[in-house]
Motif scaffolding. Structure first.
Motif, short mmCIF file in Angstrom:
data_model
loop_
_atom_site.label_atom_id
_atom_site.label_comp_id
_atom_site.label_asym_id
_atom_site.label_seq_id
_atom_site.Cartn_x
_atom_site.Cartn_y
_atom_site.Cartn_z
N HIS A 1 12.17 -10.44 9.00
CA HIS A 1 11.48 -8.81 9.99
C HIS A 1 11.90 -7.83 8.86
O HIS A 1 11.74 -7.35 8.47
N HIS A 2 12.79 -8.81 7.83
CA HIS A 2 13.25 -7.96 6.98
C HIS A 2 12.34 -7.10 5.74
O HIS A 2 12.62 -6.83 4.63
N GLY A 3 11.41 -8.38 5.66
CA GLY A 3 10.05 -8.52 4.69
C GLY A 3 10.38 -9.25 3.32
O GLY A 3 10.13 -8.99 2.26
N PRO B 1 15.73 -13.03 11.16
CA PRO B 1 16.12 -11.88 10.52
C PRO B 1 15.13 -11.15 8.98
O PRO B 1 15.67 -9.97 8.97
N VAL C 1 13.00 -6.14 1.64
CA VAL C 1 11.70 -5.80 1.35
C VAL C 1 11.06 -6.69 -0.20
O VAL C 1 11.52 -6.46 -1.19
N THR D 1 22.21 -4.59 10.47
CA THR D 1 21.69 -4.18 9.95
C THR D 1 20.28 -3.41 9.98
O THR D 1 19.24 -2.75 8.42
N SER D 2 20.25 -2.71 10.71
CA SER D 2 18.75 -1.92 11.18
C SER D 2 18.80 -0.87 9.45
O SER D 2 17.35 -0.22 9.85
N GLY E 1 13.78 -0.55 4.31
CA GLY E 1 13.13 -1.23 3.14
C GLY E 1 13.99 -2.04 1.91
O GLY E 1 13.80 -2.89 1.48
N TRP F 1 16.78 -2.04 7.29
CA TRP F 1 15.25 -2.48 7.96
C TRP F 1 14.92 -1.00 7.46
O TRP F 1 13.13 -1.26 7.13
#
Length: 197
Positions: A134-136, A131, A104, A94-95, A101, A98
């Motif tokens: 990290h994804h907000g 994770p 987020v 899923t980068s 955003g 990321w």
């Protein structure tokens, strides 16, 4: 309609049963609906590719499901105190979300099922939370204002819903308290998603 994605991996069916209870909680909130999705198994062995559509249960998830959801509830069985490899494999891809955003500010929560009562429920929940942070995403748990959290003799943590499935033989059914906490988690994510919109 505010759509909450319930994304999970289930090997023996307990996590799938939890996902359906969480969906009941989501859909008890006016204006919210649940989208159930799963991920395919992975293997270290060289084998043929599985079907693009599972034989039964929820369809496989893709990045679009994550991008379109207003909230996410992530579930996995415990594997040595960690999330199962299929879910981790999916999240590792899923980068692109990321970088853009896309997640987020969306609320998220986690749930798990373990074979033994002290088999790593809380560390598994935390491994899934990492994770999401990290994804907000805005991580939600279960507050102690949920009476079942204080009375459960099986699963249930402030970090997310959990289930004690037992070892050897068919999995134990969800207890009344475990079902209640699953529904409470779904309801909480749905209500906060609606408030944020």
């Amino acid at each position: 309609m505010t759509e909450i994605l319930i994304l999970y991996y289930s090997r023996h069916g307990s996590v799938a049963k939890m996902a359906r209870q969480i969906a009941r909680g989501v859909e008890s909130v006016a204006g919210a609906s649940a989208r159930l999705r799963t991920v395919p198994p992975v293997s270290a062995d060289c084998e043929k590719t599985g079907p693009d559509v599972p034989d039964s249960g929820a369809p496989y998830a893709d990045a679009r499901d994550l991008k379109e959801c207003a909230g996410l509830i992530l579930g996995s069985p415990t594997r040595f105190g960690n999330m199962a490899a299929p879910l981790k494999y999916f999240l590792d891809g899923t980068s692109g979300l990321w970088l853009s955003g896309a997640l987020v500010g969306k609320p998220a929560a986690v749930f798990t099922s373990t074979g033994s009562l002290h088999g790593g429920q809380e560390t598994t929940l935390m491994s899934m939370a990492l994770p999401l942070l990290h994804h907000g995403m805005l991580l939600l748990g279960l507050p102690y204002t949920e009476p079942a959290l204080s009375t459960t003799q099986a699963g249930g943590t402030p970090y997310g819903a959990s289930h004690h499935a037992g070892v050897g033989g068919p999995p134990r059914p969800l207890t009344r308290e475990e079902e209640t906490l699953c529904q409470a988690l779904g309801r909480r994510v749905a209500e906060i998603s609606l408030k944020l919109q």
